[in-house]
Design a protein around this motif. Structure first.
Motif, PDB file in Angstrom:
ATOM      1  N   UNK A 140     -37.606  -4.597 -15.439  1.00 28.61           N
ATOM      2  CA  UNK A 140     -38.084  -4.352 -16.800  1.00 28.61           C
ATOM      3  C   UNK A 140     -38.490  -2.890 -16.984  1.00 28.61           C
ATOM      4  N   UNK A 141     -39.114  -2.319 -15.949  1.00 34.53           N
ATOM      5  CA  UNK A 141     -39.514  -0.901 -16.043  1.00 34.53           C
ATOM      6  C   UNK A 141     -38.295   0.011 -16.164  1.00 34.53           C
ATOM      7  N   UNK A 142     -37.225  -0.306 -15.425  1.00 38.98           N
ATOM      8  CA  UNK A 142     -36.020   0.538 -15.502  1.00 38.98           C
ATOM      9  C   UNK A 142     -35.481   0.589 -16.933  1.00 38.98           C
ATOM     10  N   UNK A 143     -35.534  -0.522 -17.636  1.00 37.54           N
ATOM     11  CA  UNK A 143     -35.020  -0.556 -19.012  1.00 37.54           C
ATOM     12  C   UNK A 143     -35.851   0.361 -19.907  1.00 37.54           C
ATOM     13  N   UNK A 144     -37.178   0.265 -19.790  1.00 36.43           N
ATOM     14  CA  UNK A 144     -38.031   1.107 -20.623  1.00 36.43           C
ATOM     15  C   UNK A 144     -37.911   2.584 -20.248  1.00 36.43           C
ATOM     16  N   UNK A 145     -37.816   2.861 -18.949  1.00 36.59           N
ATOM     17  CA  UNK A 145     -37.720   4.255 -18.506  1.00 36.59           C
ATOM     18  C   UNK A 145     -36.428   4.923 -18.958  1.00 36.59           C
ATOM     19  N   UNK A 146     -35.395   4.143 -19.188  1.00 35.83           N
ATOM     20  CA  UNK A 146     -34.111   4.706 -19.621  1.00 35.83           C
ATOM     21  C   UNK A 146     -34.068   4.969 -21.119  1.00 35.83           C
ATOM     22  N   UNK A 147     -35.077   4.540 -21.848  1.00 35.59           N
ATOM     23  CA  UNK A 147     -35.075   4.716 -23.301  1.00 35.59           C
ATOM     24  C   UNK A 147     -35.422   6.148 -23.668  1.00 35.59           C
ATOM     25  N   UNK A 148     -34.628   6.789 -24.536  1.00 33.64           N
ATOM     26  CA  UNK A 148     -34.972   8.147 -24.990  1.00 33.64           C
ATOM     27  C   UNK A 148     -36.078   8.160 -26.036  1.00 33.64           C
ATOM     28  N   UNK A 149     -36.541   6.988 -26.461  1.00 38.08           N
ATOM     29  CA  UNK A 149     -37.527   6.909 -27.543  1.00 38.08           C
ATOM     30  C   UNK A 149     -38.963   6.963 -27.051  1.00 38.08           C
ATOM     31  N   UNK A 150     -39.167   6.955 -25.740  1.00 33.45           N
ATOM     32  CA  UNK A 150     -40.526   6.988 -25.207  1.00 33.45           C
ATOM     33  C   UNK A 150     -40.669   8.162 -24.253  1.00 33.45           C
ATOM     34  N   UNK A 151     -41.878   8.723 -24.235  1.00 34.38           N
ATOM     35  CA  UNK A 151     -42.176   9.799 -23.290  1.00 34.38           C
ATOM     36  C   UNK A 151     -42.522   9.248 -21.914  1.00 34.38           C
ATOM     37  N   UNK A 152     -43.352   8.200 -21.909  1.00 33.45           N
ATOM     38  CA  UNK A 152     -43.848   7.663 -20.651  1.00 33.45           C
ATOM     39  C   UNK A 152     -43.867   6.136 -20.708  1.00 33.45           C
ATOM     40  N   UNK A 153     -43.858   5.566 -19.512  1.00 36.19           N
ATOM     41  CA  UNK A 153     -44.064   4.128 -19.358  1.00 36.19           C
ATOM     42  C   UNK A 153     -45.295   3.943 -18.476  1.00 36.19           C
ATOM     43  N   UNK A 154     -46.270   3.187 -18.990  1.00 38.21           N
ATOM     44  CA  UNK A 154     -47.500   2.929 -18.242  1.00 38.21           C
ATOM     45  C   UNK A 154     -47.493   1.486 -17.747  1.00 38.21           C
ATOM     46  N   UNK A 155     -47.569   1.326 -16.440  1.00 42.80           N
ATOM     47  CA  UNK A 155     -47.687   0.008 -15.830  1.00 42.80           C
ATOM     48  C   UNK A 155     -49.122  -0.198 -15.380  1.00 42.80           C
ATOM     49  N   UNK A 156     -49.773  -1.238 -15.911  1.00 45.04           N
ATOM     50  CA  UNK A 156     -51.157  -1.548 -15.553  1.00 45.04           C
ATOM     51  C   UNK A 156     -51.164  -2.848 -14.772  1.00 45.04           C
ATOM     52  N   UNK A 157     -51.700  -2.778 -13.558  1.00 48.18           N
ATOM     53  CA  UNK A 157     -51.670  -3.950 -12.676  1.00 48.18           C
ATOM     54  C   UNK A 157     -53.100  -4.332 -12.320  1.00 48.18           C
ATOM     55  N   UNK A 158     -53.435  -5.582 -12.640  1.00 45.07           N
ATOM     56  CA  UNK A 158     -54.736  -6.128 -12.284  1.00 45.07           C
ATOM     57  C   UNK A 158     -54.576  -7.074 -11.094  1.00 45.07           C
TER      58      UNK A 158
END
Length: 791
Positions: free
Chosen positions: A337-355
């Motif tokens: 799922x992170x790879x899909x978001x990271x490949x998007x040109x529409x976002x600067x960053x992807x933040x993953x929050x793990x509890x």
């Protein structure tokens, strides 16, 4: 002296220590120097195993760096002997003040002194002359005035696997100060970012010049801490205004400084400020969402296509207000799922929050993120303590930005975004030129008897002074009407500044501070900060245009009237320019020096003069101004490809706003560009000559370019002669230029002006031409107000 011989503080070939350590930091510093090759170290008036001992100053071998642990034997005579023997740097590693005579002896020999109360220096590719070694090599420089904050920053960085290119603690700044080290960082190819802590500024003009120069080329984050004499007062808003004007990003607490360290070292540039959030729980997602909003960032909602693709990878995922709740998705699904978001040109960053969650191994996920090569644009947050620590450490070692809280992660992202925003703001092109007294000079106040106390200007004198700047008294003021309160004050370190606030206003209404001079772009930003807007339908008194021109004129008054000690005015809206509803102006009998009064070099209107082409046409020569950008772009765009290559050493198809802004928005302390314009009008630039000084002001590089149709009209010769006269009047020792071998025209012009040729040190296709500029017996009138003190 600025950057001269500063490298001796970081990368000396040989070191001498004077005295023995008297405290634990001194002992730790000596242990760091023990790592040097024995042939490179000597101790004077002390003993240490493995060190060469010098019993008398005359026994000291050549030592580039001298570390003073005991100040008693350090006399001016010793300093002169050291300098004659090759010493170029001195670390005064004790709290005793540096004697003035010692400083003077060092200054005469260009021996730089760091201290007193310094924590020393450390360089990733040099030596450690400090009690605190670097935690590792990196690309961020740490400059601080406080030893304790430096120690905390280095310890925190060590725990997060962050490194530095170098660090220096300036302490009491008897000689080397923060401005010098910012200049050093700006020119250091191994430094890509700077973290700065300060509580005072020794020379405002020097600091602002160095800060602006450094921030143009690399991000600078600054932490302002209360000075020892300020009784712990909160942050000084005038300092904050100065930082923003220089392009620095300010943080407001030590913990934020740590987030900035991680941001500069590991977080990439931001374009839009949009952040995609992934978490393993709805509450965690909402926490991250709120943290981003508090920092002025935009949570990025997944588009329909991305949403579908994410659900293919993590079927259990749910969307909450734009965030993606991965719930109990395994590590494989999470990474997909992170790879899909990271490949998007529409976002600067992807933040993953793990509890922490049953069945999920945070360290295993961190290891898989590292193995998957997910670093670009990714920021991770591992919440908790015991389970989070190994995961954070593993990510940090792999240079993945990792944080223990969503607040710290959001702050780090904001710093990167704020740096981009600050640079964009400073590159906007002004359209208003408030220089209303460029030709005839500013109005003069009535002279006062020397030593007389400050006086309040009578109403008629105040009205006449303001009227000279186009500010007229209001015909009628209603008590209920909106206005803007503007105060001019002198800051003890940063000089004259403006303070603005709506009037009347509630106790919670914002106040903004600004350093003069101001153009319309900066003025609009400052008025927006007090609550004004651009909406035409807003009531009069609540629009930026109601006050913008008047505020710019008041800033120019502050520049041109050095005797004004303070002023308090109320501006009220009017048709073309705001009018004055109330004014109280206090003036001194004598003006303070300009460099202590103005932190920013003002526009040098006094340089304007006239010259004549060979065919008899007159034209004006003056300093370049930011409003010249459109005319400059036209001149450059109309130049032939070969003319551009000979000037810029490469072909340039299109001149962008960023390039032209860099050429027109200059620091008049460090650069000068003289432009030739028609005798009447400002619509065209006929030619320009430029000088770029080194931070010491002792050497400068020149460049010149004229429109092709003016070749043979003596325009290039005039511009070159004028820029050389300017350099000579400033006390510059040497002016040089790099000229392509085939540029016969420039080589001939240089020869005609007395330049001498030398081989280029790096490029065999170039010739370096040099000259020591001298003023003629009868200096041009426009140079008479210049001196080397103006740098």
């Amino acid at each position: 002296m600025s950057i001269r011989n500063l490298d001796a503080l970081f990368r000396p070939r040989t070191v001498a220590v004077v005295g023995a350590p008297a405290d634990r930091p001194g002992a730790q510093l000596m242990r760091q120097l023990d790592a040097l090759d024995p042939a490179r170290r000597t101790i004077l008036l002390g003993e240490r195993d493995g060190w060469t001992r010098a019993r008398r100053p005359g026994d000291l071998p050549p030592s580039e760096l001298v570390v003073v642990l005991d100040p008693e034997p350090v006399t001016p005579r010793l300093v002169r002997r050291l300098a004659d023997n090759g010493s170029r740097g001195m670390i005064w590693a004790c709290d005793a003040p540096v004697p003035v005579a010692v400083l003077r002896a060092g200054h005469d020999a260009t021996l730089r002194v760091l201290g007193p109360r310094t924590g020393g220096t450390a360089h990733a590719h040099g030596i450690t002359a400090s009690a605190w070694p670097l935690p590792g090599a990196g690309t961020t420089a740490l400059i601080a005035q406080s030893r304790s904050i430096t120690a905390a920053a280095l310890d925190w960085a060590a725990g997060h696997a962050l490194g530095f290119s170098w660090m220096a603690v300036t302490g009491g700044e008897a000689d080397v100060d923060v401005g010098d080290l910012l200049d050093h960082a700006a020119l250091d190819p191994r430094t890509q970012a700077v973290v700065l802590q300060l509580s005072r500024v020794r020379s405002a003009r020097k600091f602002m010049s160095a800060a602006r120069a450094c921030a143009r080329s690399k991000p600078v984050v600054v932490l302002q801490t209360p000075d020892a004499d300020s009784a712990g007062t909160p942050q000084d808003p005038v300092f904050s205004a100065a930082f923003r004007r220089a392009g620095l990003v300010e943080v407001d607490r030590v913990t934020a400084l740590f987030s900035a360290l991680a941001a500069l070292d590991r977080v990439g540039e931001a374009a839009t400020g949009e952040v995609a959030v992934f978490g393993n729980g709805a509450g965690i997602c909402q926490l991250a969402h709120a943290a981003l909003l508090r920092e002025g960032l935009t949570p990025a909602a997944a588009g329909e296509v991305s949403r579908a693709r994410i659900l293919e990878q993590a079927p259990l995922a749910r969307m909450h207000a734009g965030a993606v709740d991965l719930d109990l998705a395994d590590d494989h699904a999470t990474i997909g799922a992170l790879r899909i978001a990271l490949s998007s040109p529409l976002v600067d960053f992807v933040m993953l929050v793990r509890s922490p969650s049953p069945g999920l191994d945070d360290e295993a996920l961190a290891r898989r993120l590292v193995d998957a090569g997910l670093r670009e644009k990714l920021v991770v947050v591992f919440l908790g303590q015991q389970r989070a620590a190994p995961a954070l450490r593993r990510c940090a070692e792999a240079r993945i930005p990792a944080f223990a809280s969503v607040e710290a992660a959001a702050r780090a992202l904001r710093y990167r975004r704020e740096h981009r925003h600050t640079q964009d703001m400073l590159m906007q092109t002004p359209t208003l030129d408030p220089l209303v007294h460029a030709g005839d000079g500013p109005p003069r106040l009535a002279p006062a008897k020397r030593g007389s106390p400050p006086r309040i200007l009578p109403a008629d004198e105040a009205q006449a002074l303001l009227g000279a700047y186009g500010l007229q008294p209001a015909a009628w003021i209603g008590g209920e009407g909106r206005g803007l309160r503007v105060r001019l004050r002198r800051h003890p370190q940063l000089g004259t500044h403006l303070q603005m606030r709506l009037d009347p206003a509630s106790a919670f209404a914002p106040t903004t501070w600004a350093l003069p001079p101001l153009d319309d772009v900066i003025t609009a930003i400052k008025l927006r900060e007090v609550g004004l807007g651009e909406r035409e339908q807003a009531p009069p008194g609540l629009r930026i245009r109601d006050y913008a021109l008047a505020v710019a004129r008041l800033a120019q008054l502050a520049v041109e009237q050095p005797r004004i000690a303070e002023a308090d005015l109320r501006l009220v809206p009017a048709d073309d320019i705001a009018e004055v509803g109330f004014a109280r102006i206090t003036v001194d009998a004598a003006a303070p020096p300009e460099r202590s009064r103005l932190a920013l070099a003002p526009y040098p209107a006094e340089l304007e003069h006239f010259a004549m082409l060979r065919d008899g046409r007159r034209y004006r020569i003056r300093a370049i101004h930011p409003t010249d950008e459109p005319a400059l772009i036209r001149m450059l765009s109309q130049a032939g490809p070969e003319d551009i290559r000979l000037r810029f050493f490469r072909y340039i198809r299109q001149f962008t706003h960023a390039m032209a802004a860099r050429m027109t928005q200059i620091d008049y302390d460090r650069e000068m560009s003289l432009v030739a314009v028609p005798e009447q009008g400002e619509e065209e630039v006929l030619g320009m000559s430029t000088l770029v000084f080194d931070p010491d002001g002792r050497e400068a590089e020149y460049a010149v370019l004229i429109r092709r149709e003016y070749a043979g009209q003596r325009l290039g010769l005039q511009l070159m002669q004028d820029i050389l006269d300017y350099a000579a009047a400033r006390g510059t020792a040497s002016v040089y230029g790099d000229v392509l071998m085939e540029n016969a025209g420039m080589l001939g012009l240089a020869q005609r002006l007395g330049f001498r040729r030398t081989a280029h040190p790096d490029d065999p296709g170039c010739v370096r031409v040099l000259i020591s500029p001298k003023l003629p017996a009868e200096p041009p009138p426009w140079t008479k107000g210049l001196s080397s003190a103006s740098i």
